[in-house]
Design a protein around this motif. Structure first.
Motif, PDB file in Angstrom:
ATOM      1  N   TRP A  10       0.828  -1.204   0.000  1.00  0.00           N
ATOM      2  CA  TRP A  10       0.000   0.000   0.000  1.00  0.00           C
ATOM      3  C   TRP A  10       0.859   1.249   0.000  1.00  0.00           C
ATOM      4  N   PHE A  11       1.894   1.294   0.836  1.00  0.00           N
ATOM      5  CA  PHE A  11       2.724   2.485   0.911  1.00  0.00           C
ATOM      6  C   PHE A  11       3.549   2.695  -0.354  1.00  0.00           C
ATOM      7  N   ASP A  13       2.484   2.017  -3.349  1.00  0.00           N
ATOM      8  CA  ASP A  13       1.525   2.637  -4.273  1.00  0.00           C
ATOM      9  C   ASP A  13       1.197   4.072  -3.856  1.00  0.00           C
ATOM     10  N   TYR A  14       1.068   4.283  -2.546  1.00  0.00           N
ATOM     11  CA  TYR A  14       0.727   5.626  -2.086  1.00  0.00           C
ATOM     12  C   TYR A  14       1.860   6.605  -2.377  1.00  0.00           C
ATOM     13  N   GLU A  15       3.092   6.171  -2.170  1.00  0.00           N
ATOM     14  CA  GLU A  15       4.228   7.048  -2.479  1.00  0.00           C
ATOM     15  C   GLU A  15       4.237   7.423  -3.956  1.00  0.00           C
ATOM     16  N   PHE A  17       1.730   7.681  -5.920  1.00  0.00           N
ATOM     17  CA  PHE A  17       0.626   8.638  -6.101  1.00  0.00           C
ATOM     18  C   PHE A  17       0.980  10.024  -5.576  1.00  0.00           C
ATOM     19  N   ILE A  18       1.434  10.107  -4.321  1.00  0.00           N
ATOM     20  CA  ILE A  18       1.613  11.411  -3.690  1.00  0.00           C
ATOM     21  C   ILE A  18       2.834  12.138  -4.241  1.00  0.00           C
ATOM     22  N   GLY A  36      -1.820  13.966   2.840  1.00  0.00           N
ATOM     23  CA  GLY A  36      -2.817  12.918   3.032  1.00  0.00           C
ATOM     24  C   GLY A  36      -4.056  13.470   3.702  1.00  0.00           C
ATOM     25  N   LEU A  39      -6.619   9.414   6.696  1.00  0.00           N
ATOM     26  CA  LEU A  39      -6.166   8.030   6.536  1.00  0.00           C
ATOM     27  C   LEU A  39      -5.804   7.469   7.908  1.00  0.00           C
ATOM     28  N   TRP A  50       4.946   6.938   7.478  1.00  0.00           N
ATOM     29  CA  TRP A  50       4.546   8.302   7.148  1.00  0.00           C
ATOM     30  C   TRP A  50       5.727   9.258   7.185  1.00  0.00           C
TER      31      TRP A  50
END
Length: 224
Positions: A10-11, A13-15, A17-18, A36, A39, A50
């Motif tokens: 998940w992280f 993919d999130y990295e 994205f952000i 964010g 979340l 984070w």
């Protein structure tokens, strides 16, 4: 997430994205970047992850950073505020227990919220932004301000919405640790709003007049 592998995936993919948006924000000289929004499952359980995300965002975006935490069981439990420039709160705190509160009742509730947030500021040294705050124009909006408009709403009540705006502006505007608020929600469709509109927008409602009055004053951060 069921496993550590799930979290890591998940992280990753999130990295991706952000960091894409952090690069865009830098290229467009955006004044403030939010890493964010609400979340809580991740923000409360994965402090180290984070911190890594925030560090990587700073490598790509040179401006100030905020995280938009939920008012309910998140904003006052986050452990990585020191890595950011602002504490962000989506501030849909209830301001009354029943519909139709007086302005004085709303003021008292807003002051209690301010006292709690002030404690967090004192612990972290970080200024606070309301990354979201708003009230529908219906009777009882002060009781559950986070609720989206539903098919069968209570009676339209422009004045309760306006009283909530007034209580919040009076309470927070001059606090030295408070750096502003983003009102939910002003639509790009400028036909939204008016005397029969029950939703969040203040457009063509008494709340809009209050905003115009308050925002003619010097910005709060310039008063500090």
């Amino acid at each position: 997430m069921k496993t550590e592998q799930d979290w890591q995936r998940w992280f990753i993919d999130y990295e991706r994205f952000i960091l894409h948006y952090a690069r865009l924000a830098a290229a467009m000289k955006v004044e403030l970047f939010c890493v964010g929004v609400e979340l809580a499952g991740a923000s409360l359980a994965r402090e180290a992850d984070w911190r890594r995300v925030i560090e990587k965002v700073r490598e790509r975006y040179p401006g100030p950073l905020v995280y938009a935490a939920n008012w309910w069981e998140e904003y006052d439990r986050i452990l990585f505020w020191d890595a950011l420039d602002y504490i962000g709160v989506n501030a849909f705190f209830p301001l009354s227990q029943a519909p139709g509160p007086t302005l004085q009742q709303l003021r008292l509730s807003a002051r209690a919220v301010a006292a709690d947030i002030s404690l967090l500021h004192q612990l972290t040294g970080k200024p606070v932004i309301f990354t979201e705050i708003g009230y529908k124009s219906v009777r009882g909006t002060s009781v559950r301000p986070w609720e989206w408009p539903r098919r069968f709403e209570p009676a339209v009540d422009m004045e309760e919405q306006a009283r909530c705006y007034q209580a919040v502006l009076e309470t927070f505007w001059h606090e030295p640790w408070f750096y502003g608020m983003y009102w939910w929600k002003w639509f790009s469709d400028l036909e939204r709003g008016g005397a029969r509109h029950p939703g969040f927008t203040p457009r063509r409602k008494p709340a809009e007049k209050l905003l115009a009055e308050w925002y003619r004053r010097p910005p709060p951060h310039l008063l500090k």
